[in-house]
Design a protein around this motif. Structure first.
Motif, PDB file in Angstrom:
ATOM      1  N   ILE A  66     -44.372  64.868  38.759  1.00  0.00           N
ATOM      2  CA  ILE A  66     -43.379  65.666  38.321  1.00  0.00           C
ATOM      3  C   ILE A  66     -42.140  64.969  38.989  1.00  0.00           C
ATOM      4  N   LEU A  67     -42.079  64.857  40.096  1.00  0.00           N
ATOM      5  CA  LEU A  67     -40.844  64.236  40.903  1.00  0.00           C
ATOM      6  C   LEU A  67     -40.459  62.920  40.389  1.00  0.00           C
ATOM      7  N   LEU A  68     -41.399  61.953  40.041  1.00  0.00           N
ATOM      8  CA  LEU A  68     -41.070  60.623  39.321  1.00  0.00           C
ATOM      9  C   LEU A  68     -40.386  60.662  38.126  1.00  0.00           C
ATOM     10  N   PHE A  69     -40.636  61.678  37.145  1.00  0.00           N
ATOM     11  CA  PHE A  69     -40.032  61.934  36.221  1.00  0.00           C
ATOM     12  C   PHE A  69     -38.718  62.736  35.946  1.00  0.00           C
ATOM     13  N   VAL A  70     -38.372  63.414  37.161  1.00  0.00           N
ATOM     14  CA  VAL A  70     -37.113  64.200  37.028  1.00  0.00           C
ATOM     15  C   VAL A  70     -35.922  63.013  36.875  1.00  0.00           C
ATOM     16  N   PRO A  71     -35.740  61.969  37.290  1.00  0.00           N
ATOM     17  CA  PRO A  71     -34.666  61.032  36.972  1.00  0.00           C
ATOM     18  C   PRO A  71     -34.739  60.615  35.601  1.00  0.00           C
ATOM     19  N   PHE A  72     -35.999  60.298  34.798  1.00  0.00           N
ATOM     20  CA  PHE A  72     -36.076  60.242  33.423  1.00  0.00           C
ATOM     21  C   PHE A  72     -35.614  61.264  32.648  1.00  0.00           C
ATOM     22  N   GLY A  73     -35.912  62.236  32.781  1.00  0.00           N
ATOM     23  CA  GLY A  73     -35.039  63.508  32.214  1.00  0.00           C
ATOM     24  C   GLY A  73     -33.756  63.528  32.212  1.00  0.00           C
ATOM     25  N   PHE A  74     -33.156  63.238  33.433  1.00  0.00           N
ATOM     26  CA  PHE A  74     -31.728  63.376  33.855  1.00  0.00           C
ATOM     27  C   PHE A  74     -30.910  62.303  33.165  1.00  0.00           C
ATOM     28  N   ILE A  75     -31.555  60.906  33.255  1.00  0.00           N
ATOM     29  CA  ILE A  75     -30.838  59.869  32.621  1.00  0.00           C
ATOM     30  C   ILE A  75     -30.810  59.942  31.271  1.00  0.00           C
ATOM     31  N   ILE A  76     -31.751  60.168  30.651  1.00  0.00           N
ATOM     32  CA  ILE A  76     -31.590  60.388  29.136  1.00  0.00           C
ATOM     33  C   ILE A  76     -30.680  61.516  28.841  1.00  0.00           C
ATOM     34  N   ALA A  77     -31.069  62.714  29.344  1.00  0.00           N
ATOM     35  CA  ALA A  77     -30.346  63.774  29.053  1.00  0.00           C
ATOM     36  C   ALA A  77     -28.531  63.600  29.334  1.00  0.00           C
ATOM     37  N   VAL A  78     -28.318  63.232  30.174  1.00  0.00           N
ATOM     38  CA  VAL A  78     -27.066  62.820  30.510  1.00  0.00           C
ATOM     39  C   VAL A  78     -26.106  61.685  29.524  1.00  0.00           C
ATOM     40  N   SER A 122     -42.768  67.870  32.377  1.00  0.00           N
ATOM     41  CA  SER A 122     -42.175  68.721  33.089  1.00  0.00           C
ATOM     42  C   SER A 122     -41.187  68.212  34.175  1.00  0.00           C
ATOM     43  N   GLY A 123     -41.481  67.345  34.756  1.00  0.00           N
ATOM     44  CA  GLY A 123     -40.141  66.363  35.470  1.00  0.00           C
ATOM     45  C   GLY A 123     -39.197  66.300  34.789  1.00  0.00           C
ATOM     46  N   ALA A 124     -39.451  65.713  33.591  1.00  0.00           N
ATOM     47  CA  ALA A 124     -38.253  65.138  32.552  1.00  0.00           C
ATOM     48  C   ALA A 124     -37.512  66.505  32.172  1.00  0.00           C
ATOM     49  N   LEU A 125     -38.452  67.743  32.053  1.00  0.00           N
ATOM     50  CA  LEU A 125     -37.690  68.934  31.655  1.00  0.00           C
ATOM     51  C   LEU A 125     -36.873  69.475  32.810  1.00  0.00           C
ATOM     52  N   ILE A 126     -37.232  69.238  34.065  1.00  0.00           N
ATOM     53  CA  ILE A 126     -36.582  69.694  34.973  1.00  0.00           C
ATOM     54  C   ILE A 126     -35.137  68.748  35.311  1.00  0.00           C
ATOM     55  N   GLY A 127     -35.516  67.568  35.061  1.00  0.00           N
ATOM     56  CA  GLY A 127     -34.189  66.435  35.077  1.00  0.00           C
ATOM     57  C   GLY A 127     -33.122  67.089  34.092  1.00  0.00           C
ATOM     58  N   ALA A 128     -33.808  67.249  32.696  1.00  0.00           N
ATOM     59  CA  ALA A 128     -32.772  67.448  31.496  1.00  0.00           C
ATOM     60  C   ALA A 128     -32.057  68.904  31.747  1.00  0.00           C
ATOM     61  N   VAL A 129     -32.742  69.930  32.569  1.00  0.00           N
ATOM     62  CA  VAL A 129     -32.073  71.031  32.427  1.00  0.00           C
ATOM     63  C   VAL A 129     -31.237  71.122  33.958  1.00  0.00           C
ATOM     64  N   LEU A 130     -31.376  70.224  34.763  1.00  0.00           N
ATOM     65  CA  LEU A 130     -30.420  70.013  35.805  1.00  0.00           C
ATOM     66  C   LEU A 130     -29.272  69.414  35.303  1.00  0.00           C
ATOM     67  N   VAL A 131     -29.326  68.591  34.200  1.00  0.00           N
ATOM     68  CA  VAL A 131     -27.967  68.111  33.366  1.00  0.00           C
ATOM     69  C   VAL A 131     -27.380  69.394  32.907  1.00  0.00           C
ATOM     70  N   LEU A 132     -28.119  70.076  32.263  1.00  0.00           N
ATOM     71  CA  LEU A 132     -27.508  71.017  31.269  1.00  0.00           C
ATOM     72  C   LEU A 132     -26.798  72.130  32.356  1.00  0.00           C
ATOM     73  N   THR A 133     -27.312  72.353  33.547  1.00  0.00           N
ATOM     74  CA  THR A 133     -26.818  73.222  34.358  1.00  0.00           C
ATOM     75  C   THR A 133     -25.427  72.587  35.103  1.00  0.00           C
ATOM     76  N   LEU A 134     -25.548  71.336  35.477  1.00  0.00           N
ATOM     77  CA  LEU A 134     -24.292  70.806  35.824  1.00  0.00           C
ATOM     78  C   LEU A 134     -23.233  70.710  34.899  1.00  0.00           C
TER      79      LEU A 134
END
Length: 149
Positions: A66-78, A122-134
């Motif tokens: 999960i932690l490994l893919f949080v940046p994946f979701g963040f980078i793509i979503a941003v 799931s990690g990518a989802l967390i990263g993408a939701v973090l972008v939405l929240t920010l």
């Protein structure tokens, strides 16, 4: 010449994706050098009162994926317009599936698992939701600042 914020983030993104590729396509499990020590830590925690159901090797591995893919979701979503945030999650699911397929077909020492796809997505989802929240927080604070002027 001072590097721009865009250049710095691009370099960090490239480094992340290179490290990710190295980890997922490494011929042997990347946790092999530490799996004995990790098992000892888990055993120590259990011997000191942590319930068996609370933590185990598979749960630690799942959380690490999960932690490994949080940046994946963040980078793509941003990089996407906010209404397309879900593309980051879909991309993670596809990429993760391809990773597991490649491990199954080409890396005999690796163990592909559906749970890895679930954890990575799931990690990518967390990263993408973090972008939405920010974005929501910054949009709201910018609107308040504009209203005060």
């Amino acid at each position: 010449m001072k590097p721009s914020r865009h250049h710095v983030t691009m370099v960090l993104a490239v480094l992340y994706f290179m490290a990710l590729a190295a980890m997922v396509f490494w011929p042997s499990p990347v946790d092999r050098p530490v799996d004995g020590a990790l098992m000892q830590v888990i055993a120590w925690l259990h011997s000191h009162g942590l319930p068996q159901w609370f933590i185990g090797y598979r749960k630690v591995e799942f959380a690490a994926n999960i932690l490994l893919f949080v940046p994946f979701g963040f980078i793509i979503a941003v990089r996407l317009h906010r209404i397309y945030w879900w593309v980051a999650v879909a991309a993670a699911a596809v990429v993760s599936g391809l990773i597991e397929l490649t491990q199954a077909m080409l890396l005999p020492e690796r163990v592909p698992a559906w749970s890895d796809i679930v954890a990575n997505t799931s990690g990518a989802l967390i990263g993408a939701v973090l972008v939405l929240t920010l974005r929501a927080v910054f949009t709201r604070s910018n609107k308040r600042a504009d209203a005060r002027q």
